[in-house]
Write a protein that holds these residues in place. Structure first.
Motif, PDB file in Angstrom:
ATOM      1  N   ILE A 454       0.847  -1.198   0.000  1.00 27.72           N
ATOM      2  CA  ILE A 454       0.000   0.000   0.000  1.00 27.72           C
ATOM      3  C   ILE A 454       0.879   1.243   0.000  1.00 27.72           C
ATOM      4  CG2 ILE A 454      -1.709   1.322   1.340  1.00 27.72           C
ATOM      5  CD1 ILE A 454      -2.723  -1.421   2.409  1.00 27.72           C
ATOM      6  N   ASP A 455       1.908   1.190   0.820  1.00 29.86           N
ATOM      7  CA  ASP A 455       2.804   2.334   0.934  1.00 29.86           C
ATOM      8  C   ASP A 455       3.521   2.609  -0.397  1.00 29.86           C
ATOM      9  OD1 ASP A 455       4.058   4.257   2.749  1.00 29.86           O
ATOM     10  OD2 ASP A 455       5.877   3.195   2.123  1.00 29.86           O
ATOM     11  N   ILE A 456       3.925   1.565  -1.070  1.00 28.59           N
ATOM     12  CA  ILE A 456       4.607   1.742  -2.366  1.00 28.59           C
ATOM     13  C   ILE A 456       3.665   2.459  -3.338  1.00 28.59           C
ATOM     14  CG2 ILE A 456       5.536   0.526  -4.396  1.00 28.59           C
ATOM     15  CD1 ILE A 456       6.536  -1.646  -2.465  1.00 28.59           C
ATOM     16  N   ARG A 457       2.426   2.001  -3.392  1.00 33.13           N
ATOM     17  CA  ARG A 457       1.440   2.628  -4.281  1.00 33.13           C
ATOM     18  C   ARG A 457       1.270   4.114  -3.958  1.00 33.13           C
ATOM     19  NH1 ARG A 457      -3.046   1.076  -7.540  1.00 33.13           N
ATOM     20  NH2 ARG A 457      -2.003  -0.937  -7.576  1.00 33.13           N
ATOM     21  N   LYS A 458       1.212   4.409  -2.672  1.00 30.24           N
ATOM     22  CA  LYS A 458       0.982   5.810  -2.273  1.00 30.24           C
ATOM     23  C   LYS A 458       2.105   6.736  -2.737  1.00 30.24           C
ATOM     24  CE  LYS A 458      -2.765   5.258   0.025  1.00 30.24           C
ATOM     25  NZ  LYS A 458      -3.790   5.310  -0.946  1.00 30.24           N
ATOM     26  N   HIS A 459       3.298   6.175  -2.914  1.00 33.10           N
ATOM     27  CA  HIS A 459       4.434   7.031  -3.257  1.00 33.10           C
ATOM     28  C   HIS A 459       4.954   6.776  -4.648  1.00 33.10           C
ATOM     29  CE1 HIS A 459       4.371   6.954   1.179  1.00 33.10           C
ATOM     30  NE2 HIS A 459       4.500   8.257   0.966  1.00 33.10           N
ATOM     31  N   ASN A 460       4.100   6.280  -5.500  1.00 36.04           N
ATOM     32  CA  ASN A 460       4.626   5.837  -6.776  1.00 36.04           C
ATOM     33  C   ASN A 460       3.597   5.980  -7.904  1.00 36.04           C
ATOM     34  OD1 ASN A 460       5.848   4.260  -8.776  1.00 36.04           O
ATOM     35  ND2 ASN A 460       7.002   3.226  -7.165  1.00 36.04           N
ATOM     36  N   ASP A 461       3.750   7.035  -8.657  1.00 38.95           N
ATOM     37  CA  ASP A 461       2.816   7.277  -9.759  1.00 38.95           C
ATOM     38  C   ASP A 461       2.866   6.190 -10.819  1.00 38.95           C
ATOM     39  OD1 ASP A 461       1.595   9.451  -8.841  1.00 38.95           O
ATOM     40  OD2 ASP A 461       2.366  10.861 -10.347  1.00 38.95           O
ATOM     41  N   THR A 462       4.012   5.527 -10.934  1.00 37.20           N
ATOM     42  CA  THR A 462       4.115   4.472 -11.953  1.00 37.20           C
ATOM     43  C   THR A 462       3.152   3.328 -11.623  1.00 37.20           C
ATOM     44  OG1 THR A 462       6.406   5.103 -12.197  1.00 37.20           O
ATOM     45  CG2 THR A 462       5.762   3.018 -13.183  1.00 37.20           C
ATOM     46  N   ILE A 463       3.022   3.019 -10.338  1.00 35.01           N
ATOM     47  CA  ILE A 463       2.065   1.961  -9.945  1.00 35.01           C
ATOM     48  C   ILE A 463       0.638   2.423 -10.229  1.00 35.01           C
ATOM     49  CG2 ILE A 463       1.082   0.688  -7.989  1.00 35.01           C
ATOM     50  CD1 ILE A 463       3.733  -0.422  -8.352  1.00 35.01           C
ATOM     51  N   ILE A 464       0.393   3.704 -10.009  1.00 38.26           N
ATOM     52  CA  ILE A 464      -0.987   4.173 -10.185  1.00 38.26           C
ATOM     53  C   ILE A 464      -1.314   4.366 -11.675  1.00 38.26           C
ATOM     54  CG2 ILE A 464      -2.672   5.960  -9.543  1.00 38.26           C
ATOM     55  CD1 ILE A 464      -0.783   6.581  -7.140  1.00 38.26           C
ATOM     56  N   TYR A 465      -0.402   5.019 -12.393  1.00 35.45           N
ATOM     57  CA  TYR A 465      -0.759   5.418 -13.759  1.00 35.45           C
ATOM     58  C   TYR A 465       0.055   4.759 -14.879  1.00 35.45           C
ATOM     59  CZ  TYR A 465      -3.720   8.900 -11.564  1.00 35.45           C
ATOM     60  OH  TYR A 465      -4.700   9.500 -10.825  1.00 35.45           O
ATOM     61  N   GLY A 466       1.078   4.003 -14.512  1.00 33.58           N
ATOM     62  CA  GLY A 466       1.948   3.452 -15.549  1.00 33.58           C
ATOM     63  C   GLY A 466       1.243   2.483 -16.493  1.00 33.58           C
ATOM     64  N   ASP A 467       1.806   2.347 -17.717  1.00 33.53           N
ATOM     65  CA  ASP A 467       1.311   1.334 -18.664  1.00 33.53           C
ATOM     66  C   ASP A 467       1.662  -0.051 -18.131  1.00 33.53           C
ATOM     67  OD1 ASP A 467       0.589   3.309 -20.319  1.00 33.53           O
ATOM     68  OD2 ASP A 467       2.277   3.074 -21.711  1.00 33.53           O
ATOM     69  N   TYR A 468       0.966  -1.018 -18.642  1.00 30.79           N
ATOM     70  CA  TYR A 468       1.187  -2.408 -18.220  1.00 30.79           C
ATOM     71  C   TYR A 468       1.613  -3.242 -19.410  1.00 30.79           C
ATOM     72  CZ  TYR A 468      -0.204  -7.210 -16.985  1.00 30.79           C
ATOM     73  OH  TYR A 468      -0.241  -8.570 -16.776  1.00 30.79           O
ATOM     74  N   LYS A 469       2.644  -4.045 -19.207  1.00 36.97           N
ATOM     75  CA  LYS A 469       3.013  -4.998 -20.267  1.00 36.97           C
ATOM     76  C   LYS A 469       3.361  -6.341 -19.639  1.00 36.97           C
ATOM     77  CE  LYS A 469       6.799  -5.292 -22.984  1.00 36.97           C
ATOM     78  NZ  LYS A 469       8.016  -4.599 -23.303  1.00 36.97           N
ATOM     79  N   ILE A 470       2.749  -7.394 -20.144  1.00 41.01           N
ATOM     80  CA  ILE A 470       3.049  -8.730 -19.624  1.00 41.01           C
ATOM     81  C   ILE A 470       4.417  -9.172 -20.153  1.00 41.01           C
ATOM     82  CG2 ILE A 470       1.785  -9.852 -21.543  1.00 41.01           C
ATOM     83  CD1 ILE A 470       1.482 -11.430 -18.218  1.00 41.01           C
TER      84      ILE A 470
END
Ligand code: NOJ
Length: 542
Positions: A454-470
């Motif tokens: 949870i903490d990583i998400r709160k401080h990390n725009d890449t987790i929130i908004y980044g593109d996803y690639k498998i």
């Protein structure tokens, strides 16, 4: 896409009956929730989705509401509810209420009136049909076994109930019904709630005469009307429960331009261990390749056009660590792996009570020890169809809803500290081993892993908004993907099973910093990783 507060939120679902009992009657309550707000604050969540707390005869544990603007006696009073809202707000936590408006309880005053006579002014709040050849109007089935039509002797008509017969379906075609619902929603919005989780909302546009239940033609029209009339421009989190949604449909609901919902719960991944064309009770093993395909599809297809909700668990589903992890020797590792896999994705994550300490499914010997109406009805139905007791119990052990509903395990005292009384549903016998107190005392617990995610998400725009690639989509053991925003990269690598496997990151990189891992000494040589059982690592790649 315009940024919204709920894009970076993590939601925690509370099933009040099983969360914490403050008055010793064996049933969780609102004051019990207030007692545990600091625990939730410590975990780091910022929204609570509260399963129904309204007045209800509890045929389906609160999903059968008899008064939307009052509180169930067992759970407390409206004053307690106001207090909960206040105490949560003091801690920066919003409360999302469960909105159950596909149906009411048959003990709701509207239905009591409607039943009185064919010309009662509330009659048309529900869906009534004449018998056809002396029988049910058609073959529509209830989600809780048997016909969806119940005969009312007094008036000689059938009414529709897609769930239990004590949950008559509201008639959304009736404008008066819609107005009543919006008025009631405003009552709650005015109290300062954070939003609504909308129970089986995809069913409100049904046309029973044409056997259409989900995704009826007027569904989106109703939701746009609801958005306008009930949310009135308030920036609320709204999440629809939509069992049959495809990404195409989910975009209709959640594309911000359409002003319907923030997001939906899609269930495609949840159905992957069900034999196609059969019921949820008919299970097959999960194929990881399918899971990768389905979750990746949702990640990619909603990109820029909708918003995902991320979940493994809720009060209707078995515990994920028992389902797709290993709830025995690798309980802690696999619970953390599943958490990492989900929380690295794009969308709003939902944690179901107890998931953060790795709670497991339960096995009760006797069907009478179970409470859930779905399991009980299915048991009767399948016994009458010739299934053996063992076969049916096995399905319940794997898929029954009570797996998730056993009381929250707080500590190792009697009844896991959930109640000083007699718990309404059995406490899992493993509570001495698995409980919140123990988790908090152990810095390597599942709890602290979730807190970190949870903490990583709160401080990390890449987790929130980044593109996803498998990555390595054909690998049968590893689920790995990369998230990227403006050149910042997060790599998530998960070994889904207990055999050791090798992973190779074959793009150029300078450094790989471990953000979180479920082993103490995970390697940062991502070009050649030997992953141990259920090993899961999240890296920042430069
Ligand atoms: C979905 C809810 O999550 C479930 O618990 C309930 O039984 C049905 N909808 C009917 O309200």
């Amino acid at each position: 896409m315009e940024r919204k507060w709920w894009h970076s939120s993590v939601v925690y679902q509370i099933y009040p009956r099983s969360f914490n009992d403050s008055n010793g009657d064996g049933i969780g309550d609102i004051n019990g929730i207030i007692e545990k707000l600091d625990y939730l604050k410590e975990l780091g969540i910022d929204v609570i989705w509260l399963s129904p707390v309204y007045k209800s005869p509890n045929d389906d544990n609160g999903y059968d509401i008899s008064d939307y603007c009052d509180i169930m006696d067992e759970f407390g009073t409206m004053e307690d509810m106001d207090n909960l809202l206040k105490e949560a707000k003091n801690r920066g936590i919003k409360i999302v209420m469960d909105l159950v408006v596909n149906h009411t309880s048959d003990e709701h005053k509207w239905f009591i009136e409607a039943k009185k006579s064919k010309d009662n002014e509330y009659r048309d709040y529900y869906i009534w049909r004449d018998p056809v050849n002396g029988k049910e109007p058609n073959d529509l089935g209830s989600c809780f076994s048997g016909s969806a039509w119940e005969y009312d002797k007094e008036s000689g008509q059938y009414y529709l109930h897609l769930f239990s017969k004590k949950q008559p379906d509201l008639n959304w075609e009736n404008e008066k019904v819609r107005k009543e619902v919006y008025k009631m929603m405003n009552f709650w919005v005015d109290k300062g709630i954070g939003g609504f989780r909308m129970d089986v909302i995809d069913l409100i546009g049904k046309i029973p005469d044409k056997m259409i239940t989900g995704n009826g033609p007027k569904l989106h029209e109703y939701l746009q009307e609801m958005n306008k009339e009930a949310l009135r421009g308030n920036d609320l989190l709204t999440v629809g429960e939509t069992w049959g949604a495809t990404p195409e449909v989910a975009k209709l609901y959640s594309n911000p331009k359409r002003n319907e919902l923030s997001m939906v719960f899609q269930f495609e991944h949840i159905g992957l261990d069900q034999i196609e064309g059969k019921e949820k009770w008919d299970v097959k093993p999960l194929d990881l390749l399918e899971l990768k395909k389905v979750l990746s599809k949702w990640q990619v297809e909603l990109e820029g056009e909708g918003w995902n909700s991320l979940f493994w668990n809720n009060h209707d589903l078995p515990r994920i660590v028992s389902r797709w992890g290993n709830d025995k020797e690798y309980r802690v590792e696999s619970a953390k792996m599943l958490g990492t896999l989900l929380h690295g994705m794009k969308g709003t994550p939902y944690i179901y009570q107890g998931e953060e300490i790795g709670m497991t499914n339960i096995r009760l010997e006797n069907i009478n020890e179970y409470n859930d109406i779905e399991s009980l009805n299915m048991y009767k139905d399948r016994i009458s169809k010739g299934y053996s007791h063992e076969e049916i119990m096995n399905s319940i052990y794997i898929k029954g809803r009570d797996n998730a509903r056993t009381p929250m395990q707080w500590n190792d005292t009697e009844n896991a500290g959930f109640t000083t009384g007699n718990p309404w549903l059995a406490v899992n016998k493993n509570y001495k081993e698995i409980n919140a107190k123990k988790a908090i005392e152990d810095k390597d617990s599942v709890f602290y892993h979730y807190k970190k995610l949870i903490d990583i998400r709160k401080h990390n725009d890449t987790i929130i908004y980044g593109d996803y690639k498998i990555l390595c989509p054909e690998d049968k053991n590893i689920f790995a993907y990369i998230r990227e925003l403006n050149g910042d990269k997060i790599l998530v690598v998960c070994n889904f099973y207990e055999n050791e496997v090798n992973f190779k990151y074959d793009e150029k990189y300078n450094s790989a910093e471990i953000l979180v891992s479920n082993y103490k000494d995970s390697s940062n040589l991502v070009e050649n990783l030997n992953l141990r059982p259920y090993e899961a690592i999240m890296y920042r790649i430069k």
